[in-house]
Design an enzyme around this catalytic site. Structure first.
Site, PDB file in Angstrom:
ATOM      1  N   GLN A  75       0.822  -1.214   0.000  1.00 10.26           N
ATOM      2  CA  GLN A  75       0.000   0.000   0.000  1.00 10.26           C
ATOM      3  C   GLN A  75       0.853   1.259   0.000  1.00 10.26           C
ATOM      4  OE1 GLN A  75       1.328  -1.214   2.626  1.00 10.26           O
ATOM      5  NE2 GLN A  75       0.346  -0.707   4.536  1.00 10.26           N
ATOM      6  N   GLY A  76       2.141   1.119   0.313  1.00 11.83           N
ATOM      7  CA  GLY A  76       3.029   2.275   0.250  1.00 11.83           C
ATOM      8  C   GLY A  76       3.314   2.926   1.590  1.00 11.83           C
TER       9      GLY A  76
ATOM     10  N   GLN B  69      -1.177   2.386   9.568  1.00 12.57           N
ATOM     11  CA  GLN B  69       0.194   2.787   9.260  1.00 12.57           C
ATOM     12  C   GLN B  69       0.433   4.282   9.251  1.00 12.57           C
ATOM     13  OE1 GLN B  69      -0.866  -0.366   8.997  1.00 12.57           O
ATOM     14  NE2 GLN B  69       0.975  -0.439  10.207  1.00 12.57           N
TER      15      GLN B  69
ATOM     16  N   GLU C 191      -8.705   0.949   4.454  1.00 11.94           N
ATOM     17  CA  GLU C 191      -9.935   0.160   4.480  1.00 11.94           C
ATOM     18  C   GLU C 191     -11.162   0.992   4.142  1.00 11.94           C
ATOM     19  OE1 GLU C 191      -9.768  -2.970   7.885  1.00 11.94           O
ATOM     20  OE2 GLU C 191      -8.698  -1.199   8.565  1.00 11.94           O
TER      21      GLU C 191
END
Lengths: 163, 774
Positions: free
Chosen positions: B486-487, B528, B718
């Site tokens: 996802q980075g 994150q 999400e």
């Protein structure tokens, strides 16, 4: 078992293999190149797409013996005009956010390379059709389609400028 | 324009060149010296007893090194969830079992020198099963005479009921002018990460183990494996390589315990990579649900009461089922004075459920947002106006939670999204609204709102960071949080670069190697950017503080005479002001008198889990004769606070929308009730959206700012998936006048012939031509 030779990215690879070895196993295990990915091993996801004589095939449902004596191009074989430079489609995928987890990327790049070879300025629908055999779960295909289109546009612009 | 130098500016990612050239090494790309392969024999039945296993022929397959049977492995049960320890994580899962509880349950395992030998040995294992009656439906599983899956745990298949409440639900209904009640059903779906789960376990050195695995939660994996293998955590090292997506898929351990035992038994590193069939039948799915939703509304459109009773099908093992259920109770984005949530987590012989992007929220959001459409229709209100009238704002609380919101930019979401929607409509009107429409198709829009979380909503999220400044002033950022594609590494590096006043190219990230990076709860709950990002920001502050301290010692000045602002140190010495870049200061500290390394560290416990918000519009064209549905446009406007990397936020939304499209339109793990077999066992029988299935996706980023976030940021991952299904079904309901209460819509709306195009894989010209040859 038989000995076969396949030219991958310009180098010859010779190996003694059984007839049922797939081209994907030949590339990953015999030739030791891991850029081509195994996503399903059954011809559904497109992660293993490589070019066989310039045409995209699923390496996981292509037998290595079908590629005997032929030219195969994998993601490792994509390169730019100058040494160490990225291929223009690779660069476009980077510049236009076409990469997330990257597992579908090698397959997508190979399909894109074949498409742009055949059709230098494809419409969105052409691009969607070309990659419709390649699954991606991260991008919704949005930036992949955009990257391929931008790669084509930039390439044409550049070539126009060179003339 | 961002007010920051690095944060707020997009960057394609720190590792994209490696990925684009095929150099990124994913789990299956690693080979260790002496490495052998492992494979797992899985139950073909949903419920059975293993009477006997004859290994004689399998043992004689050349290359076979070890066969493990259920009675060869420790009988200790575990919970595969990568959540931090909790009494809710019931330990009900055996490493290998002679009493399989779902199709795909692990019976035996083999290690051999080649994958081919493994496959051959699995075929030669002769297992005698006695089939038992399975139960797949949650309501049937709760009946008295249902087969009991875990008698060792309790006398029923109910794992746990999770509750949340606010006000008094009966009062709420009494205060209401209208009561709405409906049953909604949502399917089990698979994450379908493109990279199958895999691991390499090397326990060849006695007393030690190294694991390379697809893991979103390396530190929980270390804890669970250390416990199963009887090792202390310093002797277990988990390395997270490149990862081909996650979405929750790797928030559970998969084959690691088996590979660890095979490695210990053979003294060789063992690699196990799941086949796609194993992914489909033996890795986790999203809980299918049956939801009874009851809403009480006053006639001016204020929601007075919302009562939810939901049954979550957790499959054969609990995993984090109860936590998923509870998470679903804390994601309602409206001011509702009287709220009651009861979620039952239920065992069945269906596929094991676990973490899938959204974690309990997409189910409830589908039900709630579908019902709000009914409410709007009944009250004759605009569906957006109705939602905004009830929506939480800054300072409010989500029902069932106790922290007031520090930010909510839902108004900005609506404003931006509506502007875009009107632009699409206007463009369409130029073509008389008939653009791309074939008779007798009808167009319509639908809308849905939602919120999610930035970090676990039970506030268990914790992340840590170490910022090491090298002697040339470049930085190594050590994080325990795993980038799964996802980075997050890029976003965390941006936060560090911003704080340190250096360029992104001067930072290297090591993210998730338990031997070198500090503890992190794991990559889940969209943690994150917010939880990890706050940890980075704190470590950066720690570095600056330490550097100021060292500079003050060198210069013999009080620390208060040295400041760090706008990316540089300012020293107010006797000779006036002196400016030092991070590089200059580092040189002086590292090589100067006394010499010292420069390392800052931090831990951040997420006491807040600020919800990001989303508003989603879907435009469909419904063929009124066949009821086939085409998606035309999806707009999603998100309030993610201040986006650290706007283009990557948009990319997350693109992917989230596609998963939402699959959830609404086509994805469902199907089990044949008669044979008890899972039909959706490969990517031909389980369809995910392909390029041609996707509508135009348009993303708007709201003007938001989260005071508790790093540089104002909240999460996105999400969130993007959550509202999509309801937006689509509300659009279809708008066009057809039929409320939709069940997804995917394929069943409810399937006329005699399937409206869906045949899987496009076979349409790819390139592949078709090859097929002739095969």
């Amino acid at each position: 078992m038989r000995e076969i030779r396949i030219e991958i990215n310009g180098s010859n690879y010779t190996s003694r293999i059984s007839d049922n070895l797939t081209l994907l196993d030949f590339i990953r295990e015999e030739a030791g190149m891991s850029g081509t990915k195994r996503g399903c091993d059954s011809g559904h996801c497109g992660s293993c797409t490589v070019l066989l004589e310039g045409r995209p095939v699923y390496a996981c449902i292509t037998l290595a013996i079908q590629a005997e004596g032929k030219k195969v191009t994998t993601v490792e074989g994509l390169e730019g005009d100058a040494a160490g430079q990225l291929h223009y489609i690779q660069q476009a995928f980077i510049d236009h956010y076409g990469i997330q987890c990257g597992f579908c990327t090698p397959g997508m790049l190979m399909v894109a390379a074949a498409l742009l070879e055949e059709k230098p300025l494809p419409e969105t629908e052409d691009i969607k059709a070309a990659i419709s055999g390649n699954l991606c779960r991260c991008t919704g295909y949005t930036n992949i389609v955009h990257s391929i289109r931008m790669a084509a546009e930039d390439k044409l612009k550049q070539e126009g400028g060179d003339e | 324009m961002s007010k920051y130098r690095v944060v707020g500016n997009s960057h394609p990612g720190l590792s994209v060149a490696e990925i684009a050239t095929g150099r990124g090494r994913y789990t299956d790309d690693w080979k260790l010296p002496g490495m052998v392969y492992g494979m797992i024999l899985r139950s073909p039945f949903a419920h059975a007893i293993v009477k006997s296993i004859d290994t004689s022929e399998a043992e004689s397959v050349p290359g076979v090194l070890k066969i493990l049977l259920p009675w060869d492995v420790p009988s200790k049960r575990y919970n595969c969830s990568g959540n931090p320890p909790s009494p809710l994580l019931i330990q009900d899962e055996p490493i290998l079992t002679d009493h399989p509880l779902h199709m795909g349950d692990r019976i035996a395992a083999v290690a051999a020198t080649s994958r081919k030998a493994c496959r051959e040995a699995l075929m030669q294992l002769k297992v005698e099963y006695e089939e038992l009656k399975p139960v797949f439906d949650v309501m049937k599983a709760l009946e008295k005479d249902a087969p009991l899956l875990h008698p060792e745990i309790g006398g029923s298949n109910l794992v746990k009921t999770m509750e949340a409440a606010e006000g008094n639900i009966n009062t709420g209904f009494e205060e209401s002018d209208y009561i709405f009640e409906e049953i909604y059903e949502t399917p089990a779906i698979q994450n379908v990460s493109l990279e199958p789960n895999g691991c390499i376990c090397d326990a060849s050195v006695p007393g030690k183990m190294t694991v390379i695995s697809t893991s979103q939660t390396p530190f929980q994996e270390r804890r669970i494996l250390a416990d199963l293998m009887g090792l202390s955590e310093n002797n277990v090292r988990i390395i997270k390589p490149f990862m081909g997506g996650g979405f929750g898929e790797r928030q559970q351990l998969h084959s690691q315990p088996v590979a660890a035992l095979l490695s210990r038994a053979t003294g060789r590193p063992v690699k196990i990579i799941h086949s796609r069939e194993e992914q489909m039948t033996a890795s986790v799915v999203r809980h299918s649900t049956r939801i009874r939703m009851k809403m009480g509304v006053a006639k001016e459109g204020l929601i007075r009461a919302m009562q939810v009773e939901a049954w979550y099908n957790t499959g054969a093992y609990a995993t984090h089922g109860p936590i998923v259920v509870a998470a679903g109770s804390r994601k309602t984005n409206y001011r509702i004075p009287h709220y009651e949530f009861k979620g039952h987590c239920v065992y069945t012989n269906g596929p094991v459920s676990g973490a899938v992007r959204g974690y309990g929220n997409p189910q409830i959001t589908f039900a709630r947002e579908s019902m709000l459409n009914m409410v709007a229709q009944k009250l004759g209100m605009d569906p957006i106006a109705l939602r905004l009238k009830n929506h939480v704002q800054t300072g409010d609380r989500l029902p069932g939670t106790d922290h007031p919101l520090l930010s909510c930019a839902v108004n900005s979401c609506v404003e931006k999204g509506e502007t875009l929607r009107k632009a699409i409509e206007e463009e369409d009107m130029k073509n008389n609204g008939q653009q791309g429409l074939s008779h007798p198709e009808k167009k319509a829009w639908g809308v849905a709102f939602c919120c999610h979380t930035s970090g676990p909503s039970n506030r268990e999220g914790m992340s840590s960071s170490i910022v090491m400044v090298n002697d040339d002033g470049s930085v190594n950022l050590l994080m325990g949080s795993a980038d799964i594609g996802q980075g997050s590494e890029t976003v965390l590096a941006q936060i560090a670069a911003e704080g340190l006043g250096i360029g992104l190219e001067e930072i290297s990230v090591t993210a998730a190697d338990t031997a070198t990076t500090p503890y992190d709860t794991g990559t889940f709950a969209s943690s994150q950017t917010y939880v990890g990002g706050n940890a980075v920001a704190l470590a950066v502050e720690d570095v600056k503080k330490k550097m100021i301290q060292r500079l003050s010692e060198i210069r013999k000045l009080p620390p208060s005479d040295i400041t760090f602002e706008n990316g540089r140190f300012t020293v107010s010495g006797p000779e006036g002001l002196e400016h030092l870049t991070l590089k200059d200061a580092t040189k002086q500290i590292t090589f100067g008198a006394g010499g010292s390394i420069i390392a800052g560290s931090s831990s951040y416990k997420a006491v807040e889990a600020p919800p990001p918000f989303a508003v989603c519009w879907a435009q469909v064209a419904v063929d009124m004769k066949t009821l086939s549905v085409r998606l035309l446009n999806i707009i999603e406007a998100v309030d993610v606070g201040n986006p650290v990397n706007p283009e990557k936020v948009k990319a997350q939304v693109h992917g989230g929308v596609s998963m939402g499209v699959g959830y609404a339109m086509m994805e469902e793990i199907q089990v044949d009730q008669r044979t008890g077999k899972q039909i959706s066992s490969d990517l031909l029988h389980y369809q995910t959206p392909l390029s041609r299935d996707m509508p135009g996706i348009h993303v708007c980023l709201a003007e938001g700012w989260e005071p508790s976030g790093p540089f104002g940021a909240k999460s996105v991952g999400e969130l993007a998936t959550v509202p999509v299904a309801a937006a689509i079904t509300n659009a279809i309901a708008q066009a057809t006048g039929t409320a939709i209460t069940r997804i995917p819509i394929t069943d409810a709306f399937r006329p005699a012939a399937s409206p869906w195009p045949k899987r496009a894989a076979t349409e790819s010209p390139a592949v078709t031509s090859e097929k002739e040859g095969v």
